[in-house]
Design a protein around this motif. Structure first.
Motif, short mmCIF file in Angstrom:
data_model
loop_
_atom_site.label_atom_id
_atom_site.label_comp_id
_atom_site.label_asym_id
_atom_site.label_seq_id
_atom_site.Cartn_x
_atom_site.Cartn_y
_atom_site.Cartn_z
N PRO A 26 32.19 -36.96 23.10
CA PRO A 26 32.63 -38.05 22.21
C PRO A 26 31.96 -39.38 22.56
CG PRO A 26 34.50 -36.77 23.00
CD PRO A 26 33.31 -36.34 23.81
N LYS A 27 31.38 -40.01 21.56
CA LYS A 27 30.74 -41.31 21.72
C LYS A 27 29.63 -41.29 22.77
CE LYS A 27 35.05 -43.71 20.56
NZ LYS A 27 36.05 -44.72 20.99
N GLY A 28 29.17 -40.11 23.15
CA GLY A 28 28.12 -40.01 24.15
C GLY A 28 28.57 -40.37 25.54
N ASP A 29 29.89 -40.39 25.76
CA ASP A 29 30.44 -40.79 27.06
C ASP A 29 30.95 -39.55 27.79
OD1 ASP A 29 31.61 -41.96 29.24
OD2 ASP A 29 33.02 -43.21 28.09
N LEU A 30 30.30 -39.21 28.90
CA LEU A 30 30.69 -38.02 29.66
C LEU A 30 32.05 -38.17 30.32
CD1 LEU A 30 27.30 -36.98 31.29
CD2 LEU A 30 28.58 -35.76 29.53
N ARG A 31 32.54 -39.39 30.47
CA ARG A 31 33.87 -39.59 31.04
C ARG A 31 34.97 -39.12 30.09
NH1 ARG A 31 34.27 -42.99 35.56
NH2 ARG A 31 32.28 -43.88 36.25
N GLU A 32 34.60 -38.91 28.83
CA GLU A 32 35.57 -38.44 27.84
C GLU A 32 35.63 -36.92 27.77
OE1 GLU A 32 37.60 -40.43 26.15
OE2 GLU A 32 36.75 -42.17 27.21
N VAL A 33 34.84 -36.27 28.60
CA VAL A 33 34.78 -34.81 28.58
C VAL A 33 35.51 -34.26 29.80
CG1 VAL A 33 33.26 -32.80 28.57
CG2 VAL A 33 32.56 -34.89 27.40
N ASP A 34 36.28 -33.20 29.61
CA ASP A 34 36.98 -32.55 30.72
C ASP A 34 35.95 -31.79 31.57
OD1 ASP A 34 38.52 -31.13 32.47
OD2 ASP A 34 39.89 -30.33 30.97
N PRO A 35 35.79 -32.14 32.85
CA PRO A 35 34.82 -31.45 33.70
C PRO A 35 35.04 -29.94 33.76
CG PRO A 35 35.59 -33.44 34.77
CD PRO A 35 36.46 -33.24 33.57
N VAL A 36 36.31 -29.50 33.69
CA VAL A 36 36.59 -28.06 33.73
C VAL A 36 36.02 -27.38 32.50
CG1 VAL A 36 38.41 -26.32 33.70
CG2 VAL A 36 38.63 -28.33 35.17
N GLN A 67 24.26 -34.24 23.04
CA GLN A 67 24.04 -32.90 23.57
C GLN A 67 24.20 -32.91 25.08
OE1 GLN A 67 23.13 -29.62 22.24
NE2 GLN A 67 23.73 -29.25 24.37
N LEU A 68 25.05 -32.02 25.58
CA LEU A 68 25.28 -31.91 27.02
C LEU A 68 24.18 -31.05 27.64
CD1 LEU A 68 27.30 -32.59 29.32
CD2 LEU A 68 28.40 -30.40 28.84
N THR A 69 23.58 -31.56 28.72
CA THR A 69 22.47 -30.86 29.37
C THR A 69 22.68 -30.81 30.87
OG1 THR A 69 20.94 -31.66 27.66
CG2 THR A 69 19.97 -30.79 29.68
N GLN A 70 22.52 -29.63 31.43
CA GLN A 70 22.58 -29.49 32.88
C GLN A 70 21.21 -29.84 33.44
OE1 GLN A 70 21.40 -26.28 35.61
NE2 GLN A 70 23.38 -25.46 35.00
N ILE A 71 21.15 -30.84 34.32
CA ILE A 71 19.87 -31.30 34.85
C ILE A 71 19.69 -30.95 36.33
CG2 ILE A 71 19.66 -33.18 33.19
CD1 ILE A 71 20.65 -35.10 35.38
N VAL A 116 24.84 -31.03 37.92
CA VAL A 116 24.80 -32.38 37.36
C VAL A 116 24.47 -32.28 35.88
CG1 VAL A 116 23.69 -34.65 37.46
CG2 VAL A 116 24.05 -33.35 39.57
N TYR A 117 25.19 -33.08 35.08
CA TYR A 117 25.03 -33.03 33.63
C TYR A 117 24.70 -34.42 33.09
CZ TYR A 117 27.47 -28.62 34.37
OH TYR A 117 27.82 -27.39 34.82
N ALA A 118 23.82 -34.44 32.10
CA ALA A 118 23.47 -35.67 31.40
C ALA A 118 23.74 -35.45 29.91
CB ALA A 118 22.00 -36.02 31.63
N GLU A 119 23.75 -36.54 29.18
CA GLU A 119 23.98 -36.49 27.73
C GLU A 119 22.84 -37.17 27.01
OE1 GLU A 119 24.87 -38.02 23.86
OE2 GLU A 119 24.66 -39.23 25.68
N GLU A 120 22.37 -36.52 25.97
CA GLU A 120 21.32 -37.09 25.15
C GLU A 120 21.55 -36.68 23.71
OE1 GLU A 120 16.41 -37.36 24.85
OE2 GLU A 120 17.38 -35.94 26.22
N LYS A 121 21.77 -37.66 22.85
CA LYS A 121 22.04 -37.41 21.43
C LYS A 121 23.23 -36.46 21.26
CE LYS A 121 17.21 -38.13 20.11
NZ LYS A 121 16.00 -37.53 19.47
#
Length: 247
Positions: A71-81, A163-167, A156-161
């Protein structure tokens, strides 16, 4: 004539007193002979180039994680589990899909409550951390997953557009993890008693992933014992062994 003979002697005595009795004048002093500089010696300069590169334990590629919206490109809004569940199900990472440790970890993920806490302490997902590791000004997600083989799987995960990506993904007998600026530093047990590995993972803009930019074996301050490999442990890496026999 007598005076002319005494004058040089008096000046000599005065010079000695000034040099020895008035302390260090603070001038430069010689440090002894300087070792002769030696340039690098190239061994076997006529070796042909290898046709196939050796498998590298740090050959990390970015992996898209499906089924998780940001949501809104903010990974803090995603449940890590939720992130770990989706990633582990599709991406064994360092493990083989048939490894006991991997299959048991997937089962334990079912015991994680929605708030990230586990039922009866079985949830293997540790507290999540956030840090901008890619340098794009947005926090990335760092998770640790305890596996039954006494290892820690770090992703480690990043967000781009959106889209969740494991980096980044690695698994090892981890002694400690530190964040230093945009680097992730991992201390892991060595097979040599009394030593440990220090690996620095850094973002590589060309590879679009975190890569191990520095890897060294050092004396352990706590005298950690070497860990014998287990049959269910992750695939062995090509990290050099302490004896230097690694590829």
């Amino acid at each position: 004539m007598q005076r002319s003979r005494l004058a040089p002697a008096a000046f000599a005595v005065l010079a000695v007193l000034l040099a020895g009795g008035c302390g260090d004048p603070g001038g430069l002093r010689g440090a002894g002979p300087t070792p002769t500089a030696e340039g690098p010696t190239h061994l076997w300069p006529d070796l042909p180039s290898p046709s196939v590169p050796a498998e590298d334990y740090g050959a990390i590629e970015a992996v898209k994680v499906k089924g998780v919206e940001v949501p809104k490109g903010d990974l803090r809004e995603v449940d890590p589990v939720d992130v770990v569940r989706a990633d582990f199900t599709e991406n064994p990472g360092t493990y083989e899909p048939t490894d006991r440790a991997y299959k048991e970890t997937v089962e334990r993920l079912k015991d994680c409550a929605e708030d990230g806490s586990g039922e009866q302490g079985r949830c293997p997902v540790l507290k999540a951390y956030y840090r901008d590791l890619t340098g794009d000004g947005r926090d990335d997600l760092i998770v640790g997953v305890s596996t039954p083989d006494d290892n820690l799987d770090i992703r480690v995960y990043a967000e781009e557009k959106r889209q969740l990506t494991q980096i980044m993904e690695m698994s090892d007998a981890v002694l400690g993890v530190e964040l230093a600026g945009r680097d992730l530093i991992i201390r892991a047990v060595s097979s040599l008693a009394g030593y440990e590995y220090h690996t620095v993972w850094s973002w590589d803009a060309h590879q679009k992933a975190m890569l191990p930019t520095s890897d060294e074996i050092v004396r352990s301050a706590k005298g950690v014992r070497g860990k014998a490999p287990k049959s269910s442990a992750p695939k062995p890496s090509t990290r050099p062994s302490p004896s230097g026999s690694g590829g």
